[in-house]
Write an enzyme that holds these catalytic residues in place. Structure first.
Site, PDB file in Angstrom:
ATOM      1  N   PRO A  25       0.838  -1.207   0.000  1.00 40.18           N
ATOM      2  CA  PRO A  25       0.000   0.000   0.000  1.00 40.18           C
ATOM      3  C   PRO A  25       0.867   1.249   0.000  1.00 40.18           C
ATOM      4  O   PRO A  25       1.866   1.311   0.711  1.00 40.18           O
ATOM      5  CB  PRO A  25      -0.789  -0.122   1.313  1.00 40.18           C
ATOM      6  CG  PRO A  25       0.043  -1.011   2.180  1.00 40.18           C
ATOM      7  CD  PRO A  25       0.761  -1.948   1.265  1.00 40.18           C
ATOM      8  N   CYS A  27       0.245   5.447   0.108  1.00 37.05           N
ATOM      9  CA  CYS A  27      -0.562   6.668   0.123  1.00 37.05           C
ATOM     10  C   CYS A  27      -0.099   7.596  -0.986  1.00 37.05           C
ATOM     11  O   CYS A  27       1.103   7.792  -1.173  1.00 37.05           O
ATOM     12  CB  CYS A  27      -0.379   7.403   1.443  1.00 37.05           C
ATOM     13  SG  CYS A  27      -1.363   6.718   2.759  1.00 37.05           S
ATOM     14  N   ALA A  59      -3.456   3.066   2.238  1.00 36.30           N
ATOM     15  CA  ALA A  59      -4.164   3.218   3.512  1.00 36.30           C
ATOM     16  C   ALA A  59      -5.412   4.060   3.267  1.00 36.30           C
ATOM     17  O   ALA A  59      -5.321   5.230   2.904  1.00 36.30           O
ATOM     18  CB  ALA A  59      -3.262   3.893   4.525  1.00 36.30           C
ATOM     19  N   GLN A 102      -6.009  -1.566   1.999  1.00 38.38           N
ATOM     20  CA  GLN A 102      -5.558  -1.389   3.386  1.00 38.38           C
ATOM     21  C   GLN A 102      -6.518  -0.414   4.076  1.00 38.38           C
ATOM     22  O   GLN A 102      -6.686   0.721   3.621  1.00 38.38           O
ATOM     23  CB  GLN A 102      -4.142  -0.833   3.434  1.00 38.38           C
ATOM     24  CG  GLN A 102      -3.598  -0.783   4.853  1.00 38.38           C
ATOM     25  CD  GLN A 102      -2.227  -0.151   4.942  1.00 38.38           C
ATOM     26  OE1 GLN A 102      -2.030   0.978   4.512  1.00 38.38           O
ATOM     27  NE2 GLN A 102      -1.284  -0.878   5.515  1.00 38.38           N
ATOM     28  N   TYR A 185       0.350   4.113  13.464  1.00 38.01           N
ATOM     29  CA  TYR A 185      -1.030   4.582  13.350  1.00 38.01           C
ATOM     30  C   TYR A 185      -1.892   3.949  14.455  1.00 38.01           C
ATOM     31  O   TYR A 185      -1.383   3.224  15.314  1.00 38.01           O
ATOM     32  CB  TYR A 185      -1.545   4.350  11.917  1.00 38.01           C
ATOM     33  CG  TYR A 185      -0.719   5.162  10.924  1.00 38.01           C
ATOM     34  CD1 TYR A 185      -0.697   6.558  11.012  1.00 38.01           C
ATOM     35  CD2 TYR A 185       0.081   4.547   9.970  1.00 38.01           C
ATOM     36  CE1 TYR A 185       0.100   7.324  10.156  1.00 38.01           C
ATOM     37  CE2 TYR A 185       0.875   5.303   9.104  1.00 38.01           C
ATOM     38  CZ  TYR A 185       0.877   6.694   9.205  1.00 38.01           C
ATOM     39  OH  TYR A 185       1.670   7.450   8.370  1.00 38.01           O
ATOM     40  N   ARG A 233      -1.310  -5.836   8.669  1.00 38.04           N
ATOM     41  CA  ARG A 233       0.057  -5.323   8.532  1.00 38.04           C
ATOM     42  C   ARG A 233       0.512  -4.829   9.894  1.00 38.04           C
ATOM     43  O   ARG A 233      -0.194  -4.050  10.547  1.00 38.04           O
ATOM     44  CB  ARG A 233       0.117  -4.185   7.512  1.00 38.04           C
ATOM     45  CG  ARG A 233       1.535  -3.867   7.107  1.00 38.04           C
ATOM     46  CD  ARG A 233       1.614  -2.881   5.969  1.00 38.04           C
ATOM     47  NE  ARG A 233       2.735  -3.220   5.103  1.00 38.04           N
ATOM     48  CZ  ARG A 233       3.400  -2.332   4.376  1.00 38.04           C
ATOM     49  NH1 ARG A 233       3.040  -1.083   4.353  1.00 38.04           N
ATOM     50  NH2 ARG A 233       4.437  -2.709   3.630  1.00 38.04           N
ATOM     51  N   ARG A 327       8.688   1.444  -2.942  1.00 38.76           N
ATOM     52  CA  ARG A 327       9.483   2.364  -3.765  1.00 38.76           C
ATOM     53  C   ARG A 327      10.050   1.679  -5.004  1.00 38.76           C
ATOM     54  O   ARG A 327      10.126   2.276  -6.080  1.00 38.76           O
ATOM     55  CB  ARG A 327      10.614   2.961  -2.916  1.00 38.76           C
ATOM     56  CG  ARG A 327      10.105   3.921  -1.865  1.00 38.76           C
ATOM     57  CD  ARG A 327      11.128   4.193  -0.790  1.00 38.76           C
ATOM     58  NE  ARG A 327      11.405   3.015   0.010  1.00 38.76           N
ATOM     59  CZ  ARG A 327      12.192   2.994   1.072  1.00 38.76           C
ATOM     60  NH1 ARG A 327      12.808   4.098   1.448  1.00 38.76           N
ATOM     61  NH2 ARG A 327      12.379   1.888   1.753  1.00 38.76           N
TER      62      ARG A 327
HETATM   63  C1  FMN Z   1       4.934   6.837  -1.294  1.00 39.77           C
HETATM   64  C2  FMN Z   1       4.757   5.844  -0.177  1.00 39.77           C
HETATM   65  C3  FMN Z   1       3.522   5.720   0.436  1.00 39.77           C
HETATM   66  C4  FMN Z   1       3.332   4.754   1.442  1.00 39.77           C
HETATM   67  N1  FMN Z   1       2.079   4.579   1.971  1.00 39.77           N
HETATM   68  C5  FMN Z   1       1.849   3.532   2.802  1.00 39.77           C
HETATM   69  C6  FMN Z   1       0.527   3.173   3.164  1.00 39.77           C
HETATM   70  O1  FMN Z   1      -0.460   3.723   2.683  1.00 39.77           O
HETATM   71  N2  FMN Z   1       0.378   2.157   4.049  1.00 39.77           N
HETATM   72  C7  FMN Z   1       1.453   1.470   4.557  1.00 39.77           C
HETATM   73  O2  FMN Z   1       1.269   0.546   5.355  1.00 39.77           O
HETATM   74  N3  FMN Z   1       2.700   1.758   4.169  1.00 39.77           N
HETATM   75  C8  FMN Z   1       2.924   2.740   3.281  1.00 39.77           C
HETATM   76  N4  FMN Z   1       4.187   2.982   2.836  1.00 39.77           N
HETATM   77  C9  FMN Z   1       5.269   2.071   3.236  1.00 39.77           C
HETATM   78  C10 FMN Z   1       5.455   0.989   2.159  1.00 39.77           C
HETATM   79  O3  FMN Z   1       4.282   0.226   1.983  1.00 39.77           O
HETATM   80  C11 FMN Z   1       6.634   0.061   2.484  1.00 39.77           C
HETATM   81  O4  FMN Z   1       6.353  -0.666   3.647  1.00 39.77           O
HETATM   82  C12 FMN Z   1       7.960   0.818   2.675  1.00 39.77           C
HETATM   83  O5  FMN Z   1       8.112   1.850   1.723  1.00 39.77           O
HETATM   84  C13 FMN Z   1       9.146  -0.146   2.563  1.00 39.77           C
HETATM   85  O6  FMN Z   1       9.139  -0.810   1.330  1.00 39.77           O
HETATM   86  P1  FMN Z   1      10.090  -0.339   0.098  1.00 39.77           P
HETATM   87  O7  FMN Z   1      11.496  -0.369   0.615  1.00 39.77           O
HETATM   88  O8  FMN Z   1       9.824  -1.341  -1.006  1.00 39.77           O
HETATM   89  O9  FMN Z   1       9.686   1.050  -0.279  1.00 39.77           O
HETATM   90  C14 FMN Z   1       4.403   3.954   1.864  1.00 39.77           C
HETATM   91  C15 FMN Z   1       5.664   4.122   1.247  1.00 39.77           C
HETATM   92  C16 FMN Z   1       5.843   5.032   0.241  1.00 39.77           C
HETATM   93  C17 FMN Z   1       7.193   5.129  -0.425  1.00 39.77           C
END
Ligand code: FMN
Length: 367
Positions: A25, A27, A59, A102, A185, A233, A327
């Site tokens: 997920p 945002c 989320a 989510q 959260y 999560r 990312r």
């Molecule tokens: C732009 C962005 C928005 C995110 N929004 C959420 C979200 O809505 N809910 C959530 O649980 N984590 C959110 N995260 C965290 C990611 O889901 C993920 O757990 C975190 O970035 C680590 O993974 P990665 O290294 O592949 O980026 C967000 C991360 C990014 C970069």
């Protein structure tokens, strides 16, 4: 070369996952009054063509005051449901990728500015701000206005809102719900002794701190169709002395499993400003491994997973059943294609794109 585990299917309740790659997920802070906009159709639409097994909607707040920012997506009334329905119709017309959502509430971390505008908290008496709520009146940050401690009525309002959002999700044909109990959260705020300083049945011992998150799980599980998956999560550790730790998290996950949780998505941190996160590739995988050793339901690993060989190793060694990307897949929305090409696996691609396969035209460049 043995066939890659990353491209083997997995069933989670009735959800048929074609491979082990999940879009985490994310945002986008691009909603209007909680309603998805064209941005979501573009953003989620491109990810629905990525070849991953599951797309998770960002989320989505179960109440307006549960939004992190005024630009967050919500699923709390007919207007937000209709807007999400429009996005989903657009995606489903062109992609059969299963879609999860989510559902969350930001608690004391709500009412902030969009990240690219600084992300600071917006006070309740300012435009786009509101009074936040939390287990206890303990601010996330000294610069924040202290949240209002929830009373039982307030907790019931939020528990019911999670259930109502699950009903709306089912009506939208969403394939799975992920309850957000991570990243500092609201539900994580109940779990952690650093943010939960209640003296009633919802604070103190781990049993008490788990009570509200488990009640929310039960309410969502009951509201969502029994053949569809409900997952959670978590932040497995606060990365702060005296905070939620992996032993407590394991106990929480075991309780979730007993209650019918279908998968655990293992993240970490986000609760406390003094967290010390040892950032490095796969840094959260040991936490996923610890949870996996204690439950029999599928476990998802996430966090700085960027390389196909790295992802394959996580699944093949059994550290986790699935990997999630955030990312990495924003940067390269065809990551699953590229991973399949690198590892000798297969993913589905839209017929409109089939002519782009390098094997179909690379010979043209040979002299
Ligand atoms: C732009 C962005 C928005 C995110 N929004 C959420 C979200 O809505 N809910 C959530 O649980 N984590 C959110 N995260 C965290 C990611 O889901 C993920 O757990 C975190 O970035 C680590 O993974 P990665 O290294 O592949 O980026 C967000 C991360 C990014 C970069």
């Amino acid at each position: 070369m043995p066939s890659p585990q990353l491209f083997t299917p997995l069933r989670v309740r009735n959800l048929e996952l074609k491979n082990r790659i999940v879009i985490a997920p994310m945002c986008q802070y691009s909603a209007e009054d909680g309603c998805m906009t064209d941005w979501h159709l573009i953003h989620l639409g491109q990810l629905a063509l990525s070849g991953a097994a599951l797309l998770t909607i960002e989320a989505s707040a179960v109440t307006p005051d549960g939004r992190i920012t005024y630009g967050d997506v919500g699923l709390y009334d007919d207007a937000t449901e209709k807007a999400m329905g429009r996005t989903l119709d657009g995606i489903r017309r062109w992609s059969d990728m299963p879609i999860a959502i989510q559902l969350g509430h930001a608690g004391r971390k709500a009412s902030t500015e969009r990240p690219w505008l600084g992300g600071s908290q917006i006070a309740p008496d300012h435009t786009n701000g509101w009074q936040t709520v939390a287990p206890s009146a303990v601010a996330f940050n000294p610069k924040y206005v202290a949240p209002t401690a929830l009373d039982e009525q307030g907790m019931k309002r939020i528990r019911d809102a999670f259930a109502e959002a699950a009903v709306r999700s089912a009506r939208l044909g969403i394939d799975a719900v992920q309850i957000h109990a991570a990243h500092g959260y609201l539900l994580h705020q109940f779990l952690s002794p650093l943010s939960n300083q209640r003296t009633d049945a919802y604070g103190g011992s781990l049993e008490n701190r788990m009570r509200f998150p488990l009640e929310v799980f039960d309410a969502v599980r009951q509201a969502f169709p029994s053949d569809k998956a409900v997952t959670v999560r978590i932040s497995a550790t606060d990365w702060v002395e005296g905070g939620l730790n992996i032993e407590e998290t394991v106990a929480f996950c075991q309780r979730l499993q007993e209650k019918g949780c279908d998968a655990i998505h293992v993240s970490s941190g986000g609760l406390h400003i003094e967290q010390k996160i040892p950032l490095s590739p796969s840094y959260q995988v040991p936490l996923a491994r610890a949870v996996k050793a204690a439950v029999t339901i599928p476990v998802v690993a996430v966090g700085l997973i960027t390389d196909p060989v790295q992802a394959e190793a996580i699944v093949a060694t059994g550290d986790a059943d699935l990997i999630a990307l955030a990312r990495t897949v924003l940067y390269d929305p065809r990551w699953p294609w590229h991973a399949a090409a690198a590892l000798g696996g297969q993913v589905e691609a839209a017929p409109q794109y089939l002519r782009c396969q390098p094997s179909q035209f690379k010979d043209l460049f040979k002299s």
